[in-house]
Design an enzyme around this catalytic site. Sequence first.
Site, PDB file in Angstrom:
ATOM      1  N   LYS A 283       0.847  -1.192   0.000  1.00  0.00           N
ATOM      2  CA  LYS A 283       0.000   0.000   0.000  1.00  0.00           C
ATOM      3  C   LYS A 283       0.886   1.248   0.000  1.00  0.00           C
ATOM      4  CE  LYS A 283      -4.121   1.806   2.345  1.00  0.00           C
ATOM      5  NZ  LYS A 283      -5.069   1.592   3.460  1.00  0.00           N
ATOM      6  N   GLU A 370     -20.022  -4.923   9.272  1.00  0.00           N
ATOM      7  CA  GLU A 370     -20.988  -4.149  10.047  1.00  0.00           C
ATOM      8  C   GLU A 370     -22.108  -5.007  10.617  1.00  0.00           C
ATOM      9  OE1 GLU A 370     -18.935  -1.461   7.142  1.00  0.00           O
ATOM     10  OE2 GLU A 370     -19.983  -3.399   6.962  1.00  0.00           O
ATOM     11  N   ARG A 398     -25.668  -1.120   6.007  1.00  0.00           N
ATOM     12  CA  ARG A 398     -25.347  -2.502   5.665  1.00  0.00           C
ATOM     13  C   ARG A 398     -25.794  -3.478   6.758  1.00  0.00           C
ATOM     14  NH1 ARG A 398     -19.510  -2.968   3.086  1.00  0.00           N
ATOM     15  NH2 ARG A 398     -20.689  -4.180   1.572  1.00  0.00           N
TER      16      ARG A 398
END
Length: 635
Positions: A283, A370, A398
């Site tokens: 990353k 979630e 969600r």
Amino acid sequence: MHISEITHPNQLHGLSVRQLEQIARQIREKHLQTVAATGGHLGPGLGVVELTIALYQTLDLEHDKVLWDVGHQAYPHKMLTGRYNNFHTLRQKDGVAGYLKRCENKFDHFGAGHASTSISAALGMAMARDIKGENFKVVAVIGDGALTGGMALEAINHAGHLPNTNVLVVLNDNEMSISPNVGAISRYLNKVRLSPPMQFITGNLEEQFKHLPFVGESLSPELERVKEGMKRLAVPKVGAVIEELGFTYMGPVDGHNLEDLISTFKAAHTHSGPVLVHVATVKGKGYAIAEQDQVGYHAQSPFDLATGKAIPSSKPKPPSYSKVFAHTLVKLAENNPKIVGITAAMATGTGLDKLHAKLPKQYIDVGIAEQHAVTMAAGLACEGIRPVVAIYSTFLQRAYDQIVHDVCIQNLPVFFCLDRAGIVGADGPTHQGMYDIAYLRCLPNMVLMAPKDEAELQRMLVTGVNYTDGPIAMRFPRGNGYGVPLMEEGWEPLPIGKGEILRNGDDVLLVGYGTMVHTAMQTAEILSEHGIEATVINARFAKPLDTELILPLAQRIGRVVTLEEGCVMGGFGSGLAEALLDHNVAVPVMRLGVPDLLVEHAKPEESKAQLGLTPSQIAERVRNTFSPQMAAVSQ
């Protein structure tokens, strides 16, 4: 070739590795320059430059389809699909979107703002292809962080059950989502990253068997079983789990080596059925500062490329709502060991990284999950713990079934703290927190509140932690507060369902909720300059609504305006209108908020102006609507 000449990704075909490496450098340079100037997501896109180039060189993208999981890793994709010359407008009004949008570009095959959706969508497209008898490749690119989302695992489970459906999953494994990943899947992938590439371990096995003395071709009928057995012995750590789920596993491959990537993708395209290519990336690759601080440089406000430091604002800003929330929660948790903060892979965004640093035993990160976060919080609440579920408004959507089924029906005291509620700006429709008032207001047992400023947020945080009669939710906006004085301790809880009068007037009643209370006060000042005096109420609670305060004033004044930073349909204003109707208070009501449309990416102030929600615009609307009535009354 310069990337500015590329209008179709198929132009990568036939280019040498050296030419592709030059394009990779150009992508990184443009990416860094753009985000440094305008702000935006940085680390994710830098990490997939070679992955994107190599994948696209092995596909015919006039026909084949690539779906990206979460659009902020797709910035190289945008530049390779004709948007390089306009990329400097990223996340600006009427410019290039920060996420994928089907309406923006024909190569954006599926919108992507929330994680863990790509494999499901790709599988659906592959199945549709087969139903229609068509022939094209479908690829889903998903990060390892997104694999913590249950939806991705559900899709893998289904795809593995369809051995005749060709679909390629590219796992972009950088050991991160926004923050470091958590959970057993992350630990497993870390082991895989340290293992040698295994995709070709049985590739030459058949030839070697043929050269054994007295064997030749005679083992052919048994060869597949032998090869399979050898492979299972060879890959217990590498791709065993993926293989057992019905996928052909290939990897791990160096995500920054174009030659290896190209050869691996070419090999993957020759396999039938579901295939997973495991690509190990870094990353922030190519920008040393981002590589060293992968959390901090996931996304950045405008910064100096040479130093990596944020460009300071022209004047000091008050603390953000998130910082006030985090600081106050830590203070409360220090005095109450039953308080537990819960995040779904957004520790830094919600400020819960402060709780983790100070009180790690009172902090839980569940990953991008979630649904699990909400039901786990329900379980904690069953045992007397005070769960504080800090999830962005857009992401709490969600877990709606879990809120209904596991929390509200059982009337469990779970405290939902909805960050980034309302208009959030440059991230656009996928991240606007527009719907939480409407989707929570209709649920039995749920209490809804929103602070007018950062000091009231502190009191509401105390209110939510102390409330044990059932679920309660507090929404608060992205960005900075107003600079009002804050307290370090001694906060008093608010009485549930009670608002307050901030200003008195006889001509119109302005009822504000949350961030729009400040706007209501500014509107009242403008109206006063035109001889119209307004009463302003800070509602504080959307449910239960303070009918004892609001209804008599509405009856007496006769003109009501509601103000909210959320969808008008089913929102706060609708709730107040319902209350007036239920109590036979027949007065005109003007509901101001976000109409039935998507709010595109722009600065919040630009969006508000476009929606007619600035104080001057609201004052003009009130005057145009109610001035004749007020004139008639005065006569």
